[in-house]
Write an enzyme that holds these catalytic residues in place. Structure first.
Site, mmCIF file in Angstrom:
data_model
loop_
_atom_site.group_PDB
_atom_site.id
_atom_site.type_symbol
_atom_site.label_atom_id
_atom_site.label_comp_id
_atom_site.label_asym_id
_atom_site.label_seq_id
_atom_site.Cartn_x
_atom_site.Cartn_y
_atom_site.Cartn_z
ATOM 1 N N GLU A 4 -6.604 -7.837 -0.929
ATOM 2 C CA GLU A 4 -7.284 -7.874 0.361
ATOM 3 C C GLU A 4 -8.766 -7.604 0.123
ATOM 4 O O GLU A 4 -9.144 -6.499 -0.254
ATOM 5 C CB GLU A 4 -6.711 -6.834 1.328
ATOM 6 C CG GLU A 4 -5.245 -7.018 1.640
ATOM 7 C CD GLU A 4 -4.705 -5.946 2.579
ATOM 8 O OE1 GLU A 4 -5.527 -5.222 3.204
ATOM 9 O OE2 GLU A 4 -3.476 -5.819 2.685
ATOM 10 N N GLU A 6 0.813 -1.213 0.000
ATOM 11 C CA GLU A 6 0.000 0.000 0.000
ATOM 12 C C GLU A 6 0.851 1.269 0.000
ATOM 13 O O GLU A 6 0.827 2.076 0.925
ATOM 14 C CB GLU A 6 -0.965 -0.005 1.190
ATOM 15 C CG GLU A 6 -1.932 -1.170 1.159
ATOM 16 C CD GLU A 6 -2.904 -1.179 2.324
ATOM 17 O OE1 GLU A 6 -3.979 -1.790 2.184
ATOM 18 O OE2 GLU A 6 -2.586 -0.589 3.382
#
Length: 694
Positions: free
Chosen positions: A317, A154
């Site tokens: 995710e 991320e």
């Protein structure tokens, strides 16, 4: 010209989970992996936060735990994605090399104790990241379970601004390469204003504290470009090492779309495809403005942004349970059926690989409330049963769906410069969020599929010509290249819609000394003779649609900003006028014929009522209208194989109530295998995937 989009190429839609062997007793692994396979999982992600285990002391590496974990996964037929652990530098690293820490605007360093507390430009941090990446790649390159790598985790999450000493120094170097001379920099930043002129490079910094917290706006725009370039160059170090060591044996990706990062360029230059982290319950934290919000359904728009980079992608995710940290971010439990719904939401929008976050909820750390499929007790629960249902369904239909592409006739257009400039500029930035929300909410409920399209310097005309309509709401910054590209699209038969504040800035963020809307004026056939911000004591005026009774003005308002238009071309038709305030009777919405196409200019921010009023003008097709009628609560999406033409119609019920669909001909629901026709009741949070042959 942007080349062929980097995309995930899987032979079937795959299901998996994020797994952290370093957090669990080794006696749990075999049972965990066995149960994953029983649920239909075939892939796991590991190691993206495990730097402290892998390198407990500087230069001392140990991979034994992950050797055993990967061996166990392989025994159970699970493939593995390895994450480089550079999002979480160990305590020894930041203690010994404090220059690796990021800092606040005020220059206060962040400290060890969370994650993403480093900066991208510290030479020593880049060296240490390169070393752990190379050590991992060399060690695991031949492991039979490994199929891919995730760089970092991320990028630009948690914090997307950087003010360490290393960043200030790197920013100067970046500016010297871009502008070559201080004279060119001073001109680009307009530093003659307020006597901000620089006479030596060492005077130049990233933003620092200023009165009213208001730095030079042109500097602020360049900072975001610099941050994006810094993140890409940081990722490039790891990508180059992985390409060198593992070659074509494994693919390379990274996860997330975060601020101040050109994810299109990142993917085009470094990755095999982009991955995303999908948490639809974030809609409860960042709700829609206005009545009748989309909530979790709004996440479909985020997935459209991912699809604009990679038509088929990985969701690294996927939300599987209630979420939250100990002290921030709290999301309610998904209702029965929502986890499955959200999984198919991702798949409908292009995901060919979905990994649930996480396999089991952590029992310690900041994320003890970020629940996974399994609860702490490790006993069966309804989320496990839902995952099993999805696994069983994808085992039967995954091969048919894989590599089919989402289908849309309209794209909502944006670009990085306007997003970054609009964060600081209140005279155009807030308009975009309002207009985009109005378009996506209206199109969703009218069952008109939309893509996200990001204009870059590499965008080619063929990318635009895939769409009948382009909505580019408020491009304050409009380059000559972009204006020329849009003209070519319109001349070839396309339709373009602009909103207020279009075209008046150049690439430096300077306003052009020409009539608004600047480079779009000749395209739209109008100029702006007056304007006003709609804010505070200045109310939104009513609109009158030409040819209709004035009563329509009771419901149609021109929000946000008002450009009062003057018609400059014989080919322009006025569609709506302002119906109140001192500019009543002046044009508010126009359309201009350009070649075989049309260009609309709306002198305000779009709202849902105006979008709904405009839709009949645009001739857009309702998705799968020849097959299905659905109520507004249901999203309809089509994925179609680019070669065979075989189509798959997704019906996603976001309502907690059952809804009735009307099928106009007999089709097969691939998930159940049942033939369906006529009226069909879809359960709360239910999903159908209907097979339509061409």
């Amino acid at each position: 010209m942007r080349g062929v989009a980097k995309t995930l190429k899987e032979k079937t839609v795959r299901l998996g989970a994020c797994y952290y062997p370093e957090q669990w007793d080794e006696t749990l692994w075999e049972d965990d992996f066995r149960r994953m396979r029983e649920l239909g999982f075939s892939i796991i992600r590991v190691a993206e936060f495990a730097w402290a285990y892998m390198e407990p002391e500087e230069g001392m590496f140990r991979f034994d735990l992950f050797d055993r974990a990967l061996d166990a996964a392989h025994r159970h037929g699970l493939q593995v994605i390895l994450g480089t652990p550079t999002a979480t530098p160990p305590a020894w690293l930041t203690h010994r090399y404090a220059e690796t820490l990021n800092a606040t605007l005020e220059g206060i360093p962040y400290r060890h104790g969370m994650r993403r507390h480093y900066n991208y430009n510290s030479p020593v941090y880049r060296q240490l990241c390169a070393r752990i990446t190379r050590e991992m790649a060399e060690h695991f390159k031949d492991h039979p379970a490994v199929v891919g790598w995730q760089i970092d985790n991320e990028l630009n999450c948690e914090v997307n601004v950087f003010y360490s000493d290393a960043d200030h120094a790197a920013f100067r170097g970046w500016l010297e390469r871009k502008y070559d001379t201080l004279d060119a920099l001073n001109k680009a930043w307009g530093t003659v204003f307020w006597s901000q002129t620089y006479t030596a490079w060492e005077q130049v910094h990233l933003s620092r504290p200023t009165p009213a917290n208001s730095p030079n706006p042109h500097q602020a725009l360049d900072e975001k470009r610099f941050i994006s370039d810094s993140a890409i160059e940081f990722a490039r170090i790891q990508a180059d090492i992985l390409r060198e060591v593992v070659g074509e044996r494994h693919w390379v990706t990274t996860n997330g779309l975060f601020g101040h990062l050109d994810s299109h360029r990142l993917t085009d230059e470094l990755l095999d495809f982009i991955s995303y982290d999908s948490y639809p319950q974030f809609s409860s934290i960042y709700p829609d403005e206005g009545p009748d919000p989309l909530l979790d359904r709004k996440w479909s728009w985020n997935l459209s942004g991912v699809r604009s980079i990679s038509p088929n992608f990985c969701v690294m995710e996927q939300q599987s349970g209630p979420g939250g940290w100990v002290n921030r971010i709290s999301m309610a439990s998904p209702r029965p059926g929502q986890m499955r719904l959200w999984t198919y939401q991702s798949i409908a929008h292009g995901a060919d690989m979905v990994l649930y976050f996480r396999w089991r909820t952590a029992t310690f750390g900041s994320e003890i409330y970020w629940h996974g499929i399994n609860d702490y007790h490790n006993r069966p629960n309804r989320r496990v049963r839902e995952a099993a249902r999805v696994g069983e369904e994808l085992a039967r239909v995954g091969e048919k769906l894989a590599q089919s592409r989402y289908e849309a006739d309209v794209a909502i257009v944006g670009d990085y410069d306007n997003v970054w400039d609009g964060e600081f500029d209140e005279w155009h930035g807030p308009l975009t969020a309002k207009s985009v929300s109005a378009w996506i909410k209206t199109l969703q409920r009218e069952h008109i599929a939309a893509d996200s399209l990001t204009l870059t310097g590499e965008t080619a005309l063929d990318e635009l010509r895939r769409y009948r309509v382009l909505v580019y709401p408020h491009p304050a910054i409009l380059t000559e290249a972009a204006a020329t590209l849009l003209r070519s699209y319109a001349e070839a038969g396309g339709t373009v819609l602009f909103g207020a504040r279009t075209g008046y800035k150049n690439e430096f963020g300077h306003t052009r000394m020409m009539p608004f809307p600047g480079l779009a004026a000749s395209l739209c056939g109008v100029t702006v003779e007056d304007f006003t911000l709609i804010k505070g004591t200045v109310p939104a005026p009513s609109l009158h649609w030409i040819g209709e009774e004035s009563s329509s003005a009771d419901t149609l308002k021109a929000d946000g900003f008002n450009d009062i238009l003057s018609v400059e071309s014989d080919g322009v038709k006025v569609i709506a006028e302002y119906a109140s305030d001192y500019y009543a009777g002046k044009p508010a919405l126009t359309v201009n014929s350009v070649g075989q196409g049309r260009v609309y200019y709306y002198g305000a921010a779009f709202n849902e009522a105006v979008v709904r009023k405009l839709l009949p003008e645009l001739g857009l097709r309702t998705t799968a209208a020849d097959v299905i009628d659905a109520p507004a609560e249901v999203e309809i999406a089509v994925r179609r194989h680019p070669e065979s033409g075989e189509a798959f119609i997704f019906a996603l019920n976001y309502s907690r109530e059952p809804v009735t669909l009307h099928l106009k001909r007999s089709v097969v629901d691939l998930l159940s295998g049942n033939s369906l026709e006529g009226n069909v009741v879809l359960e709360p949070y239910g999903v159908l995937v209907l097979n339509e042959c061409p």
